[in-house]
Every structure is written in C-alpha cells, then in structure tokens.
Design an enzyme around this catalytic site. Structure first.
Site, PDB file in Angstrom:
ATOM      1  CB  CYS A   2      76.806   2.095  96.635  1.00 33.39           C
ATOM      2  SG  CYS A   2      77.046   0.327  96.437  1.00 33.39           S
ATOM      3  NE  ARG A  27      79.632   7.358  95.782  1.00 30.85           N
ATOM      4  CZ  ARG A  27      80.801   7.603  96.377  1.00 30.85           C
ATOM      5  NH1 ARG A  27      81.536   8.620  95.973  1.00 30.85           N
ATOM      6  NH2 ARG A  27      81.228   6.860  97.369  1.00 30.85           N
ATOM      7  CD1 TRP A  76      79.723  -1.203  89.994  1.00 32.54           C
ATOM      8  CD2 TRP A  76      81.001  -1.696  91.761  1.00 32.54           C
ATOM      9  NE1 TRP A  76      80.813  -1.914  89.546  1.00 32.54           N
ATOM     10  CE2 TRP A  76      81.612  -2.227  90.594  1.00 32.54           C
ATOM     11  CE3 TRP A  76      81.637  -1.886  92.981  1.00 32.54           C
ATOM     12  CZ2 TRP A  76      82.812  -2.927  90.630  1.00 32.54           C
ATOM     13  CZ3 TRP A  76      82.837  -2.573  93.016  1.00 32.54           C
ATOM     14  CH2 TRP A  76      83.404  -3.100  91.853  1.00 32.54           C
ATOM     15  CG  ASN A 102      79.755   3.108  99.420  1.00 35.24           C
ATOM     16  OD1 ASN A 102      79.989   2.123  98.713  1.00 35.24           O
ATOM     17  ND2 ASN A 102      80.566   4.139  99.458  1.00 35.24           N
ATOM     18  N   GLY A 103      79.902   0.028 100.934  1.00 34.89           N
ATOM     19  CA  GLY A 103      81.058  -0.630 101.538  1.00 34.89           C
ATOM     20  C   GLY A 103      80.825  -2.133 101.558  1.00 34.89           C
ATOM     21  CD  GLU A 491      94.697   6.282  81.249  1.00 38.46           C
ATOM     22  OE1 GLU A 491      94.976   5.285  81.944  1.00 38.46           O
ATOM     23  OE2 GLU A 491      93.616   6.882  81.310  1.00 38.46           O
ATOM     24  CE  LYS A 495      91.176   6.554  80.149  1.00 38.95           C
ATOM     25  NZ  LYS A 495      90.906   6.282  81.553  1.00 38.95           N
ATOM     26  CD  GLU A 498      88.256   3.222  81.824  1.00 38.30           C
ATOM     27  OE1 GLU A 498      87.890   2.750  82.900  1.00 38.30           O
ATOM     28  OE2 GLU A 498      89.033   4.176  81.749  1.00 38.30           O
ATOM     29  CG  HIS A 514     110.972  -9.644  72.552  1.00 42.55           C
ATOM     30  ND1 HIS A 514     112.110 -10.312  72.191  1.00 42.55           N
ATOM     31  CD2 HIS A 514     111.317  -8.331  72.585  1.00 42.55           C
ATOM     32  CE1 HIS A 514     113.114  -9.460  72.040  1.00 42.55           C
ATOM     33  NE2 HIS A 514     112.647  -8.245  72.280  1.00 42.55           N
ATOM     34  CE  LYS A 614      85.994   9.385  88.182  1.00 40.76           C
ATOM     35  NZ  LYS A 614      86.681   9.303  86.878  1.00 40.76           N
TER      36      LYS A 614
HETATM   37  C1  AGP Z   1      90.083   4.899  85.118  1.00 41.66           C
HETATM   38  O1  AGP Z   1      89.476   5.306  83.889  1.00 41.66           O
HETATM   39  C2  AGP Z   1      89.268   3.867  85.814  1.00 41.66           C
HETATM   40  N1  AGP Z   1      87.965   4.401  86.059  1.00 41.66           N
HETATM   41  C3  AGP Z   1      89.960   3.241  87.012  1.00 41.66           C
HETATM   42  O2  AGP Z   1      91.039   2.492  86.503  1.00 41.66           O
HETATM   43  C4  AGP Z   1      90.531   4.195  88.089  1.00 41.66           C
HETATM   44  O3  AGP Z   1      91.611   4.925  87.543  1.00 41.66           O
HETATM   45  C5  AGP Z   1      91.054   3.345  89.257  1.00 41.66           C
HETATM   46  O4  AGP Z   1      89.962   2.663  89.813  1.00 41.66           O
HETATM   47  C6  AGP Z   1      91.765   4.179  90.336  1.00 41.66           C
HETATM   48  O5  AGP Z   1      90.875   5.117  90.859  1.00 41.66           O
HETATM   49  P1  AGP Z   1      91.466   6.259  91.844  1.00 41.66           P
HETATM   50  O6  AGP Z   1      92.366   7.139  91.021  1.00 41.66           O
HETATM   51  O7  AGP Z   1      90.257   6.988  92.355  1.00 41.66           O
HETATM   52  O8  AGP Z   1      92.235   5.560  92.931  1.00 41.66           O
END
Ligand code: AGP
Length: 619
Positions: A2, A27, A76, A102-103, A491, A495, A498, A514, A614
């Site tokens: 958050c 966040r 969040w 936050n937490g 990756e 992308k 997400e 396979h 994030k």
């Molecule tokens: C990446 O596009 C995502 N937002 C997510 O997978 C991110 O890479 C993952 O949460 C790790 O975050 P960090 O690099 O801050 O540890």
C-alpha cells in the site's frame, strides 16, 4: 503493498497531500482515503476505488481545506475486500485516533478478540483497524501519557510487518513506525514533516529525507518537535538527513501516454547508467563496487555454484543469469523462485554457493524472507536492488541497478538493468579466471555500444504496433525460446499476461513437442524467439511442427536469422543482430512493446493493471 502518506507542521492544503498520494498509486489502488485535523475535529473521507474517486467525493470542497496534521492511504487489499469500510484510514471508537498502515499484522485476530472483549466495536474486516483501537485502549488503561509512549508499548505486542502512521487529534501528535515495510521522512522549513512509503511523494515538498531504519518510531509532538526511537535497541537514535539528487520529473509521465511506455523508452539511458564507471574500455576490466568485489574475491576459490533467487520478472532476470554463469564462468548455476527456495534451505553446504538475490523494490516479502534466513545461516549473498534505501539495499552487500524509479507496475527498464548488472558480475568472475578471454573483451566492447543499438531500435516500433492490432483479440498465446531466450519467453509471456489479461504460457522451444503442442491450432498463436545463433535450425524444426498444425507464428528475428525463418512464419519482428549475450535483453524490449500496445489497444489500465501492486510486501 500500500501507499502511506502523513504530514505534520504548518497548515497546508489537503489537496497537496492527495497529490502526493497519487505518486504512490502504483503501490496499490483498490481504495483510497484521507483523515485530517480540521477546526478541532478529526475529519475522514475514504472510499473504494482510486484516488480520483476520493477527490470527486469532496465535490470540489477540498480546494479550500487546509490542515496542520494529515494522513492518507492508497490500498492493495490483503485482509478484507476493497470497499469503503475496509479503506484506510481507520479510527478508534471515539474518533480521536486515525491510522494508515502498510503491511500485515499476523496476530491481529487474537488482538482483535481481546479488544472486542473489552467493548471495542470494529467496523472493518482489516487487520489494520486494530491499531487505532489498541491506541485508544492503551490510553484508556493509562499505558502511556502521549502517543509515543502508547505506541512504544503497543509495538511489543505486534507480530508481522508494519509501516504505519497514527495521529491523535486531541493531543495534536503524530507517530510513524517502520518495521519490515518501508517508511521515509521528508523535512522542510525546519519543523514540517512529510512521511511516505516512497520518495516521489516526498519530492513535491523537499529533497531532504531520513529513511527510517527497521524498528524506528518517529514521533512529532504538538510543538512540531521530533525524535526517533528504535524499539529493537530500545533507545533514542540519531538518523542522518540524506539529500535526494533526482527530481520530481522522474515521477511524471513527461508527455508519454503511460509510465510504462516512458520507462521502456528510458532503457538506453538505464543501460548507460548501470554500466557507468563499471567497465573500462582501455583495460577491459569490470569495476565492481568495492564491497561486491571484495565478497567475490573472498569466496571465489571456495564456491562451485552461483544461485539466483527472486520473484516475478526479477526471477526471469535470475534465470537469464543462470545461463550467463554457465556460459561465462566455470561454475554451476541455478535459479529458484524465492518463495520456493525457502523450503529447501536446510542441509545445504552454503560455503560452496554464492547467492545473487534480485529485487527491484528491495522489499518483496518472499525474497527478503529467504535472504534473511540464508544470511542468518552465514550464506554468501550479493543483493541486486534498484531502490536505494530499501531493505535489500540496507541489509546486504548490494550491487544496485540504476534504473531510477519505476512507476509502471509491470517491470520493464528494471529487468534490463538487472540483466546488465548480472552480466557484469559474471564478466568479473570470468575475468578472475581468465583475464585474457576474447569473449570478455568483445562483450565489454559490445556492452559499451549497446545503448546506441537499443536507442536506434526504439526509434521505430511501428510494425510492433501493427502486430498488436492484428493479434490483440486472441485469448491465448504460446511464447517459445531456447537456451538464453527461454527466460525471455517467460518474461514476455508475463508482460502480456499482467497488463493485457491474455493467457500466455512460455516453454523452452524443445519442450513444446512434449505436450504443449496439443494446444496449437488457428486460435493459439505462438511468439517465437529466433535469434541468429547455432540453435537456429533446431528452432526452425519446431516452427515447422507448429505450422503443420495450423498454428500462427510471430517470429522475433534479427537481420541475420530473418531470411532463414521468413518463409515459414506468418509475421516477423526484426531486430538488429547483436552479441549473443545481449540478444536476450534486446528481444525482451520488443516483447515489452508488443504487450504494451496490445494492452493499450484493449483500453486497459497499463500502468495499474487489476489485482497487481508494484512490490508485493506480503507473503
Ligand atoms: C513484474 O512485471 C511484476 N510486477 C512482478 O512480477 C515483480 O517483478 C515481482 O513482484 C518482483 O518484484 P521485485 O523485483 O521488486 O522483487
């Protein structure tokens, strides 16, 4: 994760704090709220949805409202669905105390029951609400004469991770507490204080910051005098004031439609910055930061394995690192999801392993948990954070990337910076073992020019946009890559998933036959990464296997593999031919753009995709 903001000092417009909160929206954005002292009362406004919805709930009145003490929050959701009641801030029964958090407070259920038994009435399903009631309860039981003393007694009861800001409207006091989750103080005009989860929202007020350490309690009394107490060492502490060099513009879109596109375009600069002063073209030497160099020099003759640990995109950078280590050094290597590795840390001969821990935020709970466990076991660890002042940066020997703040929730430039940093570490290890290695010299030369190639590639991405239009309505995608390109297939698929919510799976190309080949038909296109290298004819066989089953193929090629592949696929994205070890980084940038244009064409929220945040600071 958050976003938390707090303020205490001279009267300021509450809209200034709401605008600061907007710079934390990456966040989390399930709900937003604000509480402030106004004409002797504690006023609160909060609702499900984004900060713009919070603004509209004021019906324009916020423009005339000023306050000397304010807290705000963008959420969040962890405990309790996103709705108005579960939005922060949370109040006590008498509406004297307000808290934003936050937490996760892991023992909140038992604390909540104790408070209910004492007559407290809760309205939300959140763990955070217990904080305001605990403060009220401790005042009722005379467990402290001011907000600081009460909170010092409370933190001893809390388990989990918490960065929270509490205000007491009656005593006119503010307290901010940092434990496991980040919290930073900004100071301006002597005794005005802005508190935030991250630096950008502070930059609107000041460049003078105090990053709180784990266990710090920041207390501001009614006269705006402050002190910092650390409850882990149980004494008052002095923290240095640091000066932030970059300015607020980095946290703005600078004319781009989305932060994500801006950050994709920043990658030539990010490559240059991450390499700066770390490669010497005259001597072909890799200059690592001293602590990193010393650690590698210390362990190099004891280890036989390099292990990469991370989550999400950072894990894909670690997986690419595994291939770099296999190819460039004589060490074994592997990569694990941090959330999985925590279950196998026993019975390992740690002396033989160098751990590379990657996290752009430096606050990912899964990554920090296993890193701290390994550190306690005496493991050899190098961290690769992007955020200076983050937990990973502060607690470990760190080799930071220099991507600058990344606002877009989908990681782009930070992946590129991570890949460059990991390549540098492996080149340094290679140079220790074989300083005249021609691969080393050639790669250092190519690295030095790489940002120019990327910059030129980013000048014209029209054909990627056209392919996004053509393929945006497919509901599934297969991404295939072999060897160094396999992490990039993963990756690229992440992308697309997400930000466009299209289901995309990635496999090593050789693995496709396979099982996954059963998925291939005219409705399941394949994104196939085919650089020019010794594997190209293996890839061509797989391509023909897909075509034989009416699968559509977009092939990412370079100008050397193009003529070999062109006639077998439906569409191509052509990239410049580059060094084998730089091909993955360049190909990934093309996949970032493809995902970006598909999501934008679908009218989705590219910078703040649904359900994401994030940095995931909960397990
Ligand atoms: C990446 O596009 C995502 N937002 C997510 O997978 C991110 O890479 C993952 O949460 C790790 O975050 P960090 O690099 O801050 O540890």
């Amino acid at each position: 994760m958050c976003g938390v903001v707090g303020y205490k000092g001279k009267e300021i417009k509450i809209i200034d704090i709401i605008n600061s909160l907007k710079l934390l929206e990456y966040r989390g954005y399930d709900s937003a709220g604000i509480a402030f002292s106004y004409n002797g009362n504690l006023v609160i406004q909060k609702n499900e949805g984004k900060i713009d919805k919070l603004l509209s709930s004021f019906n324009g009145k916020y423009k005339d409202i000023s306050s000397n003490m304010i807290i705000a929050h963008t959420r969040w959701a962890t405990h309790g669905i996103p709705n108005d009641i579960n939005a922060h801030p949370h109040l006590d029964c008498k509406k004297r105390i307000a808290v934003v958090h936050n937490g996760i407070i892991e023992n909140y259920k038992e604390l909540k029951q104790e408070l209910i038994n004492k007559g407290h009435v809760f309205v939300s399903d959140t763990d955070s609400e217990i904080l305001s009631h605990l403060i009220e309860d401790f005042f009722n039981d005379n467990k402290g004469n001011n907000l600081f003393e009460v909170i010092l007694n409370i933190v001893a009861k809390l388990k989990g991770a918490f960065a929270f800001v509490a205000i007491d409207n009656e005593l006119q006091e503010l307290v901010a507490v940092r434990y496991e989750s980040p919290l930073i103080i900004g100071i301006f005009d002597n005794n005005n204080y802005i508190i935030s989860s991250d630096i950008p929202s502070i930059l609107r007020f000041t460049k003078k910051i105090i990053p709180l350490e784990n266990g710090d309690i920041f207390y501001v009394n009614k006269n705006n005098e402050y002190k910092i107490w650390n409850f882990l060492v149980n004494k008052e502490v002095k923290r240095n004031i640091e000066f932030i060099s970059w300015d607020i513009s980095i946290a703005e879109k600078s004319g781009y439609k989305h932060f994500m596109l801006k950050e994709i375009m920043e990658q030539p600069k990010v490559i240059k910055d991450t390499l700066l002063e770390r490669i010497d073209l005259n001597s072909y030497v890799v200059n690592l930061d001293d602590k990193v160099k010393n650690l590698i020099d210390l362990v190099i003759d004891k280890i036989d394995n390099v292990m990469y640990l991370a989550c999400g995109t950072s894990y894909h950078a670690g997986l690419l690192g595994k291939y770099y280590t296999w190819e460039l050094t004589n060490f074994n290597s592997d990569a694990f999801y941090a959330s999985e590795y925590r279950y196998i840390t026993k019975n390992i001969n740690l002396e033989k392993i160098l751990y590379i821990i990657i996290s752009q935020s430096g606050e990912t709970a899964d990554t920090l948990f296993v890193s701290r466990e390994l550190k306690n076991l005496g493991a050899n660890i190098i961290g690769i954070p992007n955020v200076i002042g983050s937990s990973l940066y502060r607690e470990f020997v760190s080799f930071p990337t220099r991507a600058g703040i990344e606002i877009g929730v989908a990681a782009t430039k930070t992946f590129t910076a991570q890949a460059i940093a990991i390549l540098l570490l492996n080149l340094y290890i290679n140079s220790i073992k074989d300083e005249d290695n021609p691969i080393l010299k050639n790669l250092i030369k190519n690295l030095n020019e790489f940002h120019i190639i990327v910059d030129k590639f980013l000048e014209d991405y029209m054909n990627i946009q056209e392919l996004a239009i053509k393929y945006k309505d497919y509901e599934n995608f297969l991404y295939l890559g072999r060897n160094l390109m396999y992490p990039i297939a993963l990756e690229g698929a992440l992308k697309l998933k997400e930000i466009s919510y299209i289901h995309a799976e990635a496999y090593p190309s050789g693995e496709m036959k396979h099982g996954p080949i059963a998925l291939i038909d005219s409705k399941m296109p394949t994104m196939y990464l085919v650089p020019y290298n010794e594997l190209i004819y293996k890839n061509l066989s797989n391509i023909q296997e897909i075509k034989a089953r009416k699968g559509k193929i977009i092939a990412l090629v370079d100008n050397k593999s193009l003529e070999i592949v062109r006639d077998y696929v439906d569409d191509v994205i052509v990239l410049p031919y580059v060094d084998k070890f730089l091909q993955p980084i360049l190909f990934n940038i093309a996949l970032q753009l493809f995902a970006y244009f598909v999501a934008d064409l679908k009218g989705l929220d590219v910078d703040q995709p649904r359900n994401l945040a994030k940095s995931v600071t909960v397990e």
